[in-house]
Design an enzyme around this catalytic site. Structure first.
Site, PDB file in Angstrom:
ATOM      1  N   ALA A  19      21.055   1.752  88.884  1.00 33.15           N
ATOM      2  CA  ALA A  19      22.204   1.000  88.358  1.00 33.15           C
ATOM      3  C   ALA A  19      21.949   0.662  86.898  1.00 33.15           C
ATOM      4  O   ALA A  19      22.169  -0.443  86.448  1.00 33.15           O
ATOM      5  CB  ALA A  19      22.442  -0.258  89.182  1.00 33.15           C
ATOM      6  N   GLY A  20      21.446   1.652  86.151  1.00 34.22           N
ATOM      7  CA  GLY A  20      21.182   1.430  84.732  1.00 34.22           C
ATOM      8  C   GLY A  20      22.314   1.971  83.881  1.00 34.22           C
ATOM      9  O   GLY A  20      23.486   1.777  84.196  1.00 34.22           O
ATOM     10  N   ILE A  51      23.489   5.106  83.198  1.00 34.87           N
ATOM     11  CA  ILE A  51      24.420   6.027  83.845  1.00 34.87           C
ATOM     12  C   ILE A  51      25.007   5.352  85.078  1.00 34.87           C
ATOM     13  O   ILE A  51      26.197   5.480  85.366  1.00 34.87           O
ATOM     14  CB  ILE A  51      23.701   7.334  84.239  1.00 34.87           C
ATOM     15  CG1 ILE A  51      23.214   8.056  82.983  1.00 34.87           C
ATOM     16  CG2 ILE A  51      24.617   8.235  85.039  1.00 34.87           C
ATOM     17  CD1 ILE A  51      22.435   9.324  83.270  1.00 34.87           C
ATOM     18  N   GLY A  52      24.174   4.604  85.797  1.00 36.21           N
ATOM     19  CA  GLY A  52      24.601   3.981  87.046  1.00 36.21           C
ATOM     20  C   GLY A  52      25.805   3.073  86.869  1.00 36.21           C
ATOM     21  O   GLY A  52      26.759   3.141  87.654  1.00 36.21           O
ATOM     22  N   ASN A 110      19.106  -3.741  77.662  1.00 35.82           N
ATOM     23  CA  ASN A 110      20.063  -2.951  78.457  1.00 35.82           C
ATOM     24  C   ASN A 110      21.497  -3.201  78.017  1.00 35.82           C
ATOM     25  O   ASN A 110      22.400  -2.421  78.299  1.00 35.82           O
ATOM     26  CB  ASN A 110      20.001  -3.316  79.947  1.00 35.82           C
ATOM     27  CG  ASN A 110      18.637  -3.115  80.565  1.00 35.82           C
ATOM     28  OD1 ASN A 110      18.238  -3.875  81.430  1.00 35.82           O
ATOM     29  ND2 ASN A 110      17.907  -2.110  80.117  1.00 35.82           N
ATOM     30  N   ALA A 157       9.213  10.665  89.012  1.00 40.22           N
ATOM     31  CA  ALA A 157       8.681  10.425  90.355  1.00 40.22           C
ATOM     32  C   ALA A 157       9.825  10.168  91.328  1.00 40.22           C
ATOM     33  O   ALA A 157       9.899  10.768  92.401  1.00 40.22           O
ATOM     34  CB  ALA A 157       7.727   9.246  90.328  1.00 40.22           C
ATOM     35  N   ARG A 186      12.943  10.913  90.866  1.00 36.43           N
ATOM     36  CA  ARG A 186      13.820  12.093  90.947  1.00 36.43           C
ATOM     37  C   ARG A 186      13.265  13.093  91.946  1.00 36.43           C
ATOM     38  O   ARG A 186      13.988  13.643  92.763  1.00 36.43           O
ATOM     39  CB  ARG A 186      13.938  12.760  89.579  1.00 36.43           C
ATOM     40  CG  ARG A 186      14.825  12.010  88.622  1.00 36.43           C
ATOM     41  CD  ARG A 186      15.231  12.929  87.472  1.00 36.43           C
ATOM     42  NE  ARG A 186      16.237  12.271  86.657  1.00 36.43           N
ATOM     43  CZ  ARG A 186      15.979  11.738  85.473  1.00 36.43           C
ATOM     44  NH1 ARG A 186      14.781  11.804  84.949  1.00 36.43           N
ATOM     45  NH2 ARG A 186      16.947  11.152  84.802  1.00 36.43           N
ATOM     46  N   CYS A 229      12.395  23.328  91.416  1.00 35.03           N
ATOM     47  CA  CYS A 229      12.240  24.782  91.451  1.00 35.03           C
ATOM     48  C   CYS A 229      11.601  25.316  90.179  1.00 35.03           C
ATOM     49  O   CYS A 229      10.865  26.294  90.210  1.00 35.03           O
ATOM     50  CB  CYS A 229      13.596  25.457  91.628  1.00 35.03           C
ATOM     51  SG  CYS A 229      14.028  25.710  93.357  1.00 35.03           S
ATOM     52  N   CYS A 280     -12.566  10.685  77.036  1.00 36.55           N
ATOM     53  CA  CYS A 280     -13.447  10.504  75.885  1.00 36.55           C
ATOM     54  C   CYS A 280     -12.671  10.522  74.575  1.00 36.55           C
ATOM     55  O   CYS A 280     -13.116   9.941  73.585  1.00 36.55           O
ATOM     56  CB  CYS A 280     -14.601  11.494  75.890  1.00 36.55           C
ATOM     57  SG  CYS A 280     -14.261  13.047  76.661  1.00 36.55           S
TER      58      CYS A 280
END
Lengths: 630, 528
Positions: free
Chosen positions: A26-27, A29-30, A57, A121, A123, A162, A174
């Site tokens: 719900a950001g 695009i949401g 936001n 993740a 997605r 895919c 290191c």
């Protein structure tokens, strides 16, 4: 009243009001998507988002206002939409979609799932859940002026995984600890330092000089010896950067001198490192402050964020931010931990100061707070207009899907400006599934090259999955905690072994072919060889093989781990005992199913869950990141 | 006050990364007028209010209908019967308290009758779902007042935008693949001196591997030129030979194997970049040849005075080259070497900029104007652009119509151009019937026949011999002039983006017609 459905055929209009859809996120695009859905005639909408509202936001997530800051995005979005469209039936979940509660059955409740996510993740997860449930998915993303929408349907189109996505850039330990050569190395170091001092300590985020750096040693044996020493106890003994800091009462000057003087002097003793590199120059608090207590750093109105301060300025910022963070820690109580957040001013100040001081020490050009923030937070610029365009496109694709018109569905790319062929939008026909995809192919396999004597179970569990399959931290290969420190060879895994990894939540199985290799390059623990399983040579020595899970008779204790271990790994291709694997699978299935029902797996809700996924959250930053615009 | 500033920085953080503080400032100083608060219009305004535009004024004489509530997020059922400008202003205002929202409850035609100058005050006027005749009237008022005008329309599953601006200047065009400005093909004297100060053969090893690649390439270019008749490497073969020369420059250890010198690797990788000829690009050349550049008067906008000054510079001090940009890319080097190299470019850029401002001053003096030269943020001569759109009258004029563009696009009968022709045809229908085709279900069949006639007469009027498929006529009748929300949302995003480009003078706006086909998810831009 709904003229909106004017151009839609009656059957389609009817199906809109009866169908049930899931919006994940719900950001940026949401918010747009929820609005578009209700105004297009969708009635039954569920929305899930684990995030809370932040000030940054508000420049685009129009369902939120200032007084909502800190509240659940999903909940507020629902309330705002209902205010304007009271007839809609919206269910909001303030939760992670990766929570096992949202299982395949849950996904089967919907006719369509729409992603409005910001991290790979999640997605990947939703992609797999939709494949498992065979529900069409619309995937989308934006970054600045660019955007993309695509449709995923099992067996008909490519799935989200895919095509391999460029992996998140990670840096060898290191480089971060000993030999930074770019500003980003110093920024990563400063973020680690924050966690070491104020947050949750993580042995993988060590910031002190790494004595086991193979490059620093004079001969390979010594390196190996040092390396194993530090593996066994070195890091554990040194672990207490935090305890040490605490013992000084988080004295900024002492911290400064340890981090920017003593540790650097120590690095200088590893003289091999500086044969070809420019050696770092230690900083001393007293000297820095003698040099210039000039006021020039503190002045400058307005664009403060975009100024690059002097070394003196950054050391003062370091001091101030340590003091503020110390006070915050105190307020929260003894065992409290702070969580780094790019939008939390003192935390951001601390990283800006520490990273810049280190950049200076290593002869790099310093960066402004604004730039450091971009890099530290992996900030992807985000604006209302792009999200509006993308959300508009999503609903149009949704209409085609509900009309079962998959042939008409497209992947659409939004350009910054019309391209040379004068197209702002570039629609492409959907590609067929990749037969070698190890996510959506019917029998997925992957081949990895590693050294079975040096790789421990934990590594396989974490890293093989993380790297190759896009930061799937929740995707634990459900080995029991007591085995995690053992080497693969302890279980009879060798060249040519075939392991089966299951994810019961996602109803998914992957075969892992092991290709043993003694000599892997520095900093590489394993390599993925390609998708084709036949590349693995036949096993050189036939060997009796056992399931890892019940092979270790003495210590197999199914519930020692508190994590939601919904995944499992088994050896399936034992050359001589193929039948054992079959039993193992079913046994494990049983035990895992049981575990899933345990209440404790459900507790990892909301914000906390997100922290568990830090590595995944490397690219998580904003609510609308891009899928892969390559 | 300072708090307010921080708050804004936080709120706008994600967009400042795209257009910077100066872009944001331009946005906050802008006043945008929206004619008609239909769904497309409020979606556009939403996308301008959120990023913090200074002010907006909605002009709308309509009362809110049930249909409005159905497709407009900024109206609820209790707004039915209220004035649409007022109702939407109230709700849009809620999105951002920094923005000043105003409304005028007036039909735009009446405003044009009584007070056409009303529209002169705006930075930009956006009209949505406006009837053709009003649109043309408003277009000519704004054209004469040199106020940018953006027409936007959602018609069923078709989106349309038309930009009408006499002249729009772009200071920061943000080209996608801007080349570096290093002048290695014709180094300026300070750069040559700086290069000479390096002696690659007699350097500490550490210094050798921390010498910026620009210096390395410059050094070896000097050597190359001496050996090649003062010609730079021109073709692939010569460039490859030059790369080999660089490779040979890498230090070797006692055993004769080359050391790892990343700066040399970088140099080899950047040979093409380095050999890019420093010349004035075509789009800037066009600016130099423009009439506005030639004739500087007291009325000339600052942009053109600047272009002229740059041209003067190129002809005089620059000896054929633009002012030095003064920035160099990041490269492997130690701080001291990098910074001193950077300073060479930066100082030269400052000198060049000073020379340009002298030209500016002398032009302003010549036309009797005082120098009101504000600081142009990071201006960059190579990134200057200008966009000229045609007036609506020209597009609509039988003699001035871009017939060739239309005909050649219509070689493909499914080109987005056909949607443009259909939109013109439904306007023609409206003129004859005072309503759009297909708005009443029972008339759809008859309207198809009527609309076909309109298509026919439009093509005839303009003498266009193109074929418009019947499918499109049916489809447009089926649309019934509806404004589906999701298409309006798309157009709202796209149009607001153009508005931001116009207001900030960053990025190049489209010129001049944009068509969106929501069914096929395709789009196109045409010059009409």
């Amino acid at each position: 009243m709904f003229l909106a459905v004017g151009p839609l055929r009656k059957e389609l209009a009817d199906s809109l009001s009866s169908c049930r859809v899931l919006v994940v996120g719900a950001g940026g695009i949401g918010c747009e998507l929820l609005k578009n859905l209700v105004l297009t005639g969708f009635k039954n909408i569920e929305v899930i988002d684990l995030d809370t509202i932040d000030v940054s936001n508000l420049n685009r997530q129009f369902l939120f206002q200032k007084n909502h800051v800190g509240k659940s995005k999903a909940q507020v979005a629902k309330e705002s939409v209902l205010r304007f469209c009271p007839s809609a039936n919206i269910t909001a979940y303030h939760d992670s979609v990766m929570n096992p509660d949202y299982n395949v059955e849950f996904f089967r409740n919907f006719q369509l799932v729409m992603n409005a996510l910001d991290n790979r993740a999640a997605r990947n997860h939703v992609n797999r859940m939709c494949l498992a449930a065979d529900i069409p998915l619309i995937e989308s993303g934006t970054a600045g002026y660019l955007g993309q929408v695509t449709v995923i349907k099992k067996g008909m189109t490519e799935c989200y995984e895919c095509q391999p996505k460029p992996t998140q850039k990670t840096f060898p330990g290191c480089t971060i600890r000993n030999t930074p050569s770019e500003p980003i190395h110093c920024i990563v170091w400063a973020k680690y330092l924050f966690n070491q001092l104020f947050g949750e300590e993580d042995a993988d985020q060590e910031v002190s000089p790494d004595t086991a750096d193979p490059e620093a040693a004079w001969n390979p044996e010594e390196t190996a010896a040092r390396a194993s020493a530090s593996d066994q106890d070195g890091d554990i003994k040194r672990v207490s950067t935090k305890d040490w800091a605490r013992s000084t009462g988080y004295d900024p000057v002492k911290l400064f001198n340890k981090l920017f003087k003593d540790d650097i002097m120590y690095l200088l003793t590893m003289d091999k490192l500086w044969k070809k590199r420019k050696a770092p120059v230690p900083l001393d608090w007293a000297e820095v402050h003698q040099l210039g207590r000039s006021q020039d750093d503190m002045c400058g109105a307005g664009l403060k964020d975009q100024q690059v301060l002097s070394v003196g300025g950054y050391s003062q910022l370091f001091q101030r931010s340590v003091e503020t963070l110390r006070a915050q820690l105190k307020e929260k109580g003894d065992s409290a931990e702070l969580v780094w957040d790019k939008d939390d001013p003192p935390a951001m100040d601390f990283v800006t100061a520490a990273a810049n001081l280190r950049m200076h020490i290593f002869s790099m050009n310093m960066k402004s707070r604004f730039d450091v923030k971009s890099m530290a937070g992996n900030i992807i610029p985000a604006i209302a207009t792009t999200n509006a365009v993308i959300a508009g496109l999503i609903v149009l694709e949704a209409l085609k899907i509900l009309n079962s018109d998959f042939q008409q569905c497209r992947t659409i790319f939004l350009n910054k400006q019309p391209n040379p062929r004068k197209k702002l939008l570039v629609p492409c026909a959907l590609d067929r599934p990749n037969p070698n995809c190890y996510v959506c192919a019917s029998k997925p396999e992957v081949t990895v090259k590693l050294c079975v004597h040096k790789t421990i179970v934990q590594t396989l569990q974490d890293k093989v999955w993380k790297l190759r399959r896009g930061a799937q931290i929740h995707h634990r290969l459900g080995l029991f905690a007591s085995n995690n420190g053992k080497f693969l060879s302890d279980f009879g895994i060798r060249n040519g072994s075939r392991l089966q990894a299951d994810d019961f939540l996602q109803d998914y199985t992957l075969l892992v072919n092991v290709l043993h290799c003694e000599e892997l390059p520095r900093d590489v623990e394993f390599e993925v060889v390609g998708d084709a399983p036949e590349k693995a040579p036949p096993p050189s020595v036939p060997e009796e093989e056992k399931s890892i899970t019940n092979g270790n008779k003495d210590s197999a204790q199914p519930s020692t781990s508190t994590k939601a271990e919904d995944d499992d790994i088994l050896i399936v291709d034992s050359d001589e005992e193929p039948s054992s694997s079959t039993t193992d699978v079913s046994m494990e299935t049983g035990s895992l199913k049981r575990k899933l029902q345990d209440a404790e797996t459900g507790e990892t809700a909301s914000k906390r869950k997100r922290l568990d996924q830090q590595p995944a959250a490397e690219d998580d930053d904003d609510d609308d990141d891009i899928i892969a615009l390559d | 006050m300072a708090d307010h500033k921080t708050n804004k920085d936080q709120r706008y953080d994600r967009q400042l990364r795209l257009w910077g503080d100066h872009g944001q400032e331009a946005l906050e100083n802008a006043h945008v007028c929206l004619v008609n608060a239909a769904a497309s219009g409020t979606e556009i305004l939403k996308n301008l209010v959120l990023p913090g535009i200074g002010a907006f004024t909605i002009v709308d004489g309509h009362r809110v209908s049930g249909e409005d509530v159905g497709n407009n997020f900024f109206l609820s059922s209790d707004s039915v019967g209220k004035n649409r400008a007022q109702a939407t202003t109230e709700l849009l205002q809620e999105l951002n308290t920094d923005v000043s929202g105003n409304f005028v409850e007036e039909n735009p035609d009446r405003l044009l009758d009584n007070d056409p100058e009303f529209f002169h005050r705006f930075s930009l006027v956006i009209a949505v779902q406006l009837e053709e005749s009003t649109c043309l009237r408003l277009g000519s008022v704004l054209w004469n007042a040199a106020v940018p005008f953006l027409v936007c329309r959602t018609y069923g599953l078709v989106g349309y935008m038309r930009l009408v601006v006499r002249e729009h200047t772009v200071v920061e065009s943000h080209p996608d693949n801007a080349l570096e400005d290093l002048r290695l093909d014709q180094p300026f004297p300070e750069l040559t001196n700086h290069i000479t100060s390096y002696d690659l053969d007699n350097m500490e090893k550490k210094d050798h591997s921390h010498t910026p690649w620009v210096i390395i390439v410059a050094k070896y270019l000097q050597k190359w030129c001496r050996e090649h008749d003062f010609q730079l490497p021109r073709n692939y073969k010569e460039k490859e030979a030059f790369r080999q020369l660089l490779r040979e420059g890498i230090r070797k250890n006692e055993n004769g194997t080359p050391e790892e010198e990343e700066n040399f690797d970088e140099a080899i990788k950047n040979v093409n970049t380095a050999l890019n000829p420093s010349k004035v690009c075509v789009s800037v050349e066009d600016l130099f040849n423009a009439e506005q550049c030639e004739n500087i008067t007291s009325q000339s906008p600052a942009f053109w005075v600047m272009v002229r000054a740059v041209r003067d510079f190129v002809q005089a001090e620059g000896r054929g080259s633009l002012p030095v940009r003064g920035t160099i890319p990041d490269m492997i080097a130690d701080s001291d070497k990098f910074i001193s190299l950077q300073n060479v470019y930066r100082e030269r850029a400052l000198q060049d900029a000073a020379a340009v401002s002298r030209h500016v001053e002398s032009h302003l003096q010549a036309v009797g104007k005082v120098c009101i030269w504000g600081t142009l943020h990071m201006w960059n001569a190579a990134f200057l652009r200008v966009v000229h759109c045609r007036a609506l009258v020209e597009e609509y004029g039988v003699d001035t119509v871009h017939k060739d563009e239309i005909t050649s696009c219509m070689d493909n009968p499914d080109s987005e151009m056909v949607l443009y022709l259909m939109l013109r045809s439904v306007d023609c229908f409206y003129q004859q019937h005072s309503r759009y085709p297909g708005v009443y279900n029972y008339q759809v069949e008859d309207d198809i026949v009527r609309l076909k006639l309109c298509v026919h007469s439009l093509l005839q009027e303009y003498g266009l011999t193109v074929n418009v498929k019947d499918d499109y006529v049916h489809e447009f009748c089926r649309y019934g002039a509806a404004e589906p929300h999701t298409v309006a949302a798309f157009m709202g995003g796209a149009a607001a983006q153009e508005a931001i480009k116009l207001i900030t003078h960053q990025f190049v706006p489209f010129n001049n017609t944009f068509i969106y086909n929501a069914m096929a998810q395709t789009s196109a831009t045409f010059q009409l």
